[in-house]
Motif scaffolding. Structure first.
Motif, PDB file in Angstrom:
ATOM      1  N   HIS A  27       0.921  -1.453   0.034  1.00 12.86           N
ATOM      2  CA  HIS A  27      -0.237   0.308   0.052  1.00 12.86           C
ATOM      3  C   HIS A  27       0.838   1.466   0.328  1.00 12.86           C
ATOM      4  O   HIS A  27       0.411   2.090  -0.964  1.00 12.86           O
ATOM      5  CB  HIS A  27      -0.931   0.100   1.215  1.00 12.86           C
ATOM      6  CG  HIS A  27      -1.609   1.091   1.232  1.00 12.86           C
ATOM      7  ND1 HIS A  27      -2.156   1.634   2.644  1.00 12.86           N
ATOM      8  CD2 HIS A  27      -2.469   1.542   0.946  1.00 12.86           C
ATOM      9  CE1 HIS A  27      -2.709   2.414   2.920  1.00 12.86           C
ATOM     10  NE2 HIS A  27      -3.321   3.028   1.055  1.00 12.86           N
ATOM     11  N   ALA A  28       1.693   1.507   0.723  1.00 15.35           N
ATOM     12  CA  ALA A  28       2.677   2.578   1.316  1.00 15.35           C
ATOM     13  C   ALA A  28       3.757   2.879  -0.521  1.00 15.35           C
ATOM     14  O   ALA A  28       3.946   3.665  -1.277  1.00 15.35           O
ATOM     15  CB  ALA A  28       3.278   2.411   1.887  1.00 15.35           C
ATOM     16  N   ARG A  29       3.828   1.986  -1.061  1.00 21.09           N
ATOM     17  CA  ARG A  29       4.762   1.417  -2.039  1.00 21.09           C
ATOM     18  C   ARG A  29       3.801   2.393  -3.425  1.00 21.09           C
ATOM     19  O   ARG A  29       4.229   2.639  -4.073  1.00 21.09           O
ATOM     20  CB  ARG A  29       5.426   0.233  -2.736  1.00 21.09           C
ATOM     21  CG  ARG A  29       6.397   0.189  -1.904  1.00 21.09           C
ATOM     22  CD  ARG A  29       7.082  -1.226  -3.121  1.00 21.09           C
ATOM     23  NE  ARG A  29       6.352  -2.319  -2.437  1.00 21.09           N
ATOM     24  CZ  ARG A  29       6.234  -3.256  -2.060  1.00 21.09           C
ATOM     25  NH1 ARG A  29       6.758  -3.273  -0.796  1.00 21.09           N
ATOM     26  NH2 ARG A  29       5.886  -4.553  -2.053  1.00 21.09           N
ATOM     27  N   ALA A  30       2.560   1.984  -3.607  1.00 20.66           N
ATOM     28  CA  ALA A  30       1.657   2.491  -4.255  1.00 20.66           C
ATOM     29  C   ALA A  30       1.577   3.574  -4.517  1.00 20.66           C
ATOM     30  O   ALA A  30       1.202   4.127  -5.393  1.00 20.66           O
ATOM     31  CB  ALA A  30       0.480   1.246  -4.398  1.00 20.66           C
ATOM     32  N   ARG A  31       1.004   4.374  -2.936  1.00 17.66           N
ATOM     33  CA  ARG A  31       0.076   5.405  -2.322  1.00 17.66           C
ATOM     34  C   ARG A  31       1.914   6.494  -2.897  1.00 17.66           C
ATOM     35  O   ARG A  31       1.420   8.023  -3.427  1.00 17.66           O
ATOM     36  CB  ARG A  31       0.314   5.565  -1.076  1.00 17.66           C
ATOM     37  CG  ARG A  31      -1.514   4.550  -0.925  1.00 17.66           C
ATOM     38  CD  ARG A  31      -1.776   5.191   0.774  1.00 17.66           C
ATOM     39  NE  ARG A  31      -2.094   6.208   0.210  1.00 17.66           N
ATOM     40  CZ  ARG A  31      -2.093   7.387   1.065  1.00 17.66           C
ATOM     41  NH1 ARG A  31      -1.562   6.801   2.821  1.00 17.66           N
ATOM     42  NH2 ARG A  31      -3.128   8.509   1.763  1.00 17.66           N
ATOM     43  N   ALA A  32       2.853   5.782  -2.863  1.00 14.42           N
ATOM     44  CA  ALA A  32       3.993   6.911  -3.212  1.00 14.42           C
ATOM     45  C   ALA A  32       4.501   7.741  -4.193  1.00 14.42           C
ATOM     46  O   ALA A  32       4.859   8.342  -4.814  1.00 14.42           O
ATOM     47  CB  ALA A  32       5.570   6.575  -2.673  1.00 14.42           C
ATOM     48  N   GLY A  68       4.630 -16.081  -4.780  1.00  9.99           N
ATOM     49  CA  GLY A  68       4.752 -16.477  -3.472  1.00  9.99           C
ATOM     50  C   GLY A  68       4.497 -14.981  -2.313  1.00  9.99           C
ATOM     51  O   GLY A  68       4.725 -14.390  -1.172  1.00  9.99           O
ATOM     52  N   ARG A  69       3.944 -14.046  -3.650  1.00 10.58           N
ATOM     53  CA  ARG A  69       4.886 -12.420  -3.558  1.00 10.58           C
ATOM     54  C   ARG A  69       3.402 -11.922  -3.115  1.00 10.58           C
ATOM     55  O   ARG A  69       2.758 -12.274  -4.839  1.00 10.58           O
ATOM     56  CB  ARG A  69       5.895 -11.349  -4.187  1.00 10.58           C
ATOM     57  CG  ARG A  69       5.712 -10.974  -3.414  1.00 10.58           C
ATOM     58  CD  ARG A  69       7.095  -9.726  -3.772  1.00 10.58           C
ATOM     59  NE  ARG A  69       7.440  -8.481  -4.438  1.00 10.58           N
ATOM     60  CZ  ARG A  69       7.576  -7.507  -5.408  1.00 10.58           C
ATOM     61  NH1 ARG A  69       7.407  -8.480  -6.544  1.00 10.58           N
ATOM     62  NH2 ARG A  69       6.503  -6.728  -5.707  1.00 10.58           N
ATOM     63  N   ILE A  70       2.205 -11.180  -2.374  1.00 12.00           N
ATOM     64  CA  ILE A  70       1.503 -10.275  -2.771  1.00 12.00           C
ATOM     65  C   ILE A  70       2.147  -9.087  -3.859  1.00 12.00           C
ATOM     66  O   ILE A  70       2.394  -8.587  -3.708  1.00 12.00           O
ATOM     67  CB  ILE A  70       0.835 -10.104  -1.642  1.00 12.00           C
ATOM     68  CG1 ILE A  70       0.500 -10.535  -0.635  1.00 12.00           C
ATOM     69  CG2 ILE A  70      -0.157  -8.794  -1.608  1.00 12.00           C
ATOM     70  CD1 ILE A  70      -0.138 -10.858   0.772  1.00 12.00           C
ATOM     71  N   VAL A  71       1.673  -9.274  -5.119  1.00 16.40           N
ATOM     72  CA  VAL A  71       1.749  -7.883  -5.599  1.00 16.40           C
ATOM     73  C   VAL A  71       0.651  -6.910  -6.087  1.00 16.40           C
ATOM     74  O   VAL A  71       0.768  -6.429  -7.150  1.00 16.40           O
ATOM     75  CB  VAL A  71       2.357  -8.000  -6.865  1.00 16.40           C
ATOM     76  CG1 VAL A  71       3.710  -9.342  -6.240  1.00 16.40           C
ATOM     77  CG2 VAL A  71       1.444  -9.550  -7.773  1.00 16.40           C
ATOM     78  N   HIS A  93      -4.678  -1.704  -5.101  1.00 16.60           N
ATOM     79  CA  HIS A  93      -3.578  -1.616  -5.877  1.00 16.60           C
ATOM     80  C   HIS A  93      -2.987  -2.563  -5.852  1.00 16.60           C
ATOM     81  O   HIS A  93      -3.411  -3.986  -5.870  1.00 16.60           O
ATOM     82  CB  HIS A  93      -2.576  -0.874  -4.383  1.00 16.60           C
ATOM     83  CG  HIS A  93      -3.551   0.063  -3.532  1.00 16.60           C
ATOM     84  ND1 HIS A  93      -3.093   1.677  -3.881  1.00 16.60           N
ATOM     85  CD2 HIS A  93      -3.858   0.314  -2.058  1.00 16.60           C
ATOM     86  CE1 HIS A  93      -3.983   2.374  -2.679  1.00 16.60           C
ATOM     87  NE2 HIS A  93      -4.590   1.139  -1.836  1.00 16.60           N
ATOM     88  N   VAL A  94      -1.574  -2.161  -7.144  1.00 19.65           N
ATOM     89  CA  VAL A  94      -0.972  -2.934  -7.456  1.00 19.65           C
ATOM     90  C   VAL A  94       1.054  -2.440  -7.495  1.00 19.65           C
ATOM     91  O   VAL A  94       0.726  -1.161  -7.315  1.00 19.65           O
ATOM     92  CB  VAL A  94      -0.911  -3.131  -9.004  1.00 19.65           C
ATOM     93  CG1 VAL A  94       0.211  -3.630  -9.869  1.00 19.65           C
ATOM     94  CG2 VAL A  94      -2.590  -3.516  -8.838  1.00 19.65           C
ATOM     95  N   ASP A  95       1.746  -3.364  -6.913  1.00 16.47           N
ATOM     96  CA  ASP A  95       3.007  -3.049  -6.574  1.00 16.47           C
ATOM     97  C   ASP A  95       3.269  -2.585  -7.904  1.00 16.47           C
ATOM     98  O   ASP A  95       3.566  -2.643  -8.842  1.00 16.47           O
ATOM     99  CB  ASP A  95       3.513  -4.137  -6.296  1.00 16.47           C
ATOM    100  CG  ASP A  95       4.538  -4.327  -5.918  1.00 16.47           C
ATOM    101  OD1 ASP A  95       5.626  -2.594  -5.291  1.00 16.47           O
ATOM    102  OD2 ASP A  95       5.095  -5.168  -5.006  1.00 16.47           O
ATOM    103  N   PRO A  96       4.287  -1.516  -7.729  1.00 10.67           N
ATOM    104  CA  PRO A  96       4.408   0.059  -9.024  1.00 10.67           C
ATOM    105  C   PRO A  96       5.755  -1.401  -9.744  1.00 10.67           C
ATOM    106  O   PRO A  96       5.492  -1.319 -10.833  1.00 10.67           O
ATOM    107  CB  PRO A  96       5.339   1.147  -8.981  1.00 10.67           C
ATOM    108  CG  PRO A  96       4.740   0.610  -7.361  1.00 10.67           C
ATOM    109  CD  PRO A  96       4.108  -0.263  -6.455  1.00 10.67           C
TER     110      PRO A  96
END
Length: 164
Positions: A27-32, A68-71, A93-96
């Motif tokens: 969430h933090a990576r996406a919002r940034a 194995g990772r939430i993306v 959110h999607v990991d950038p």
């Protein structure tokens, strides 16, 4: 409720409470990415907020897991005081580092499938006015924006969910 959904190399499932730290980090990576001056520090305890979302009896938090990772994440529930045939997408959110790989499209399709199965006729969301990338994604998925007023920080969008 739709059970786990497997797409090639990916699984879409409910987020587990033990995964809250991974959820907060994504969430933090996406919002940034859509706050040009940095993510506002408004005092929100995002760990507590996500933990609450994960345990709400009327809500659901889906994730897309790859290797194995939430993306990808999607959190939704009926809007407070709204009609029973509506659902509100509170977080998506999607990991950038996964943009333009189909993660968002697959996760969105799973949400729509669940909403229809639950008898929802419309979905609502609020997207930050500076987040043009997300607005474009939602428009490509069929969401329609309502006009934003002067000084609004978010744009309201709606998706019709016709029955089958």
């Amino acid at each position: 409720m739709i059970s786990n959904r497997v797409v090639p190399g990916r699984v879409i499932r409910t987020v587990l409470p033990a995964e809250v730290a991974d959820v907060v980090a994504l969430h933090a990576r996406a919002r940034a990415t859509y706050y040009p001056g940095g993510v506002p520090q408004d005092g929100t305890d995002w760990t507590a907020s996500w933990r609450a979302a994960l345990t709400r009896p009327d809500g659901r938090v889906l994730c897309l897991v790859e290797a194995g990772r939430i993306v990808g994440l999607a959190s939704f529930r009926p809007p407070e005081g709204g009609p029973a045939d509506r659902v509100k997408l509170f977080q998506f959110h999607v990991d950038p580092d996964q943009w333009r790989t189909g993660v968002g499209t697959a996760l969105h399709a799973a949400c729509v499938e669940e909403w229809r199965a639950d008898g929802r006729r419309a979905a609502l969301l609020d997207v930050h006015v500076d987040n043009r990338r997300a607005q474009g994604f939602y428009r490509r998925q069929g969401w329609v924006a309502e006009p934003a007023g002067p000084g609004d920080h978010h744009l309201r969008m709606c998706l019709a969910l016709p029955g089958e």
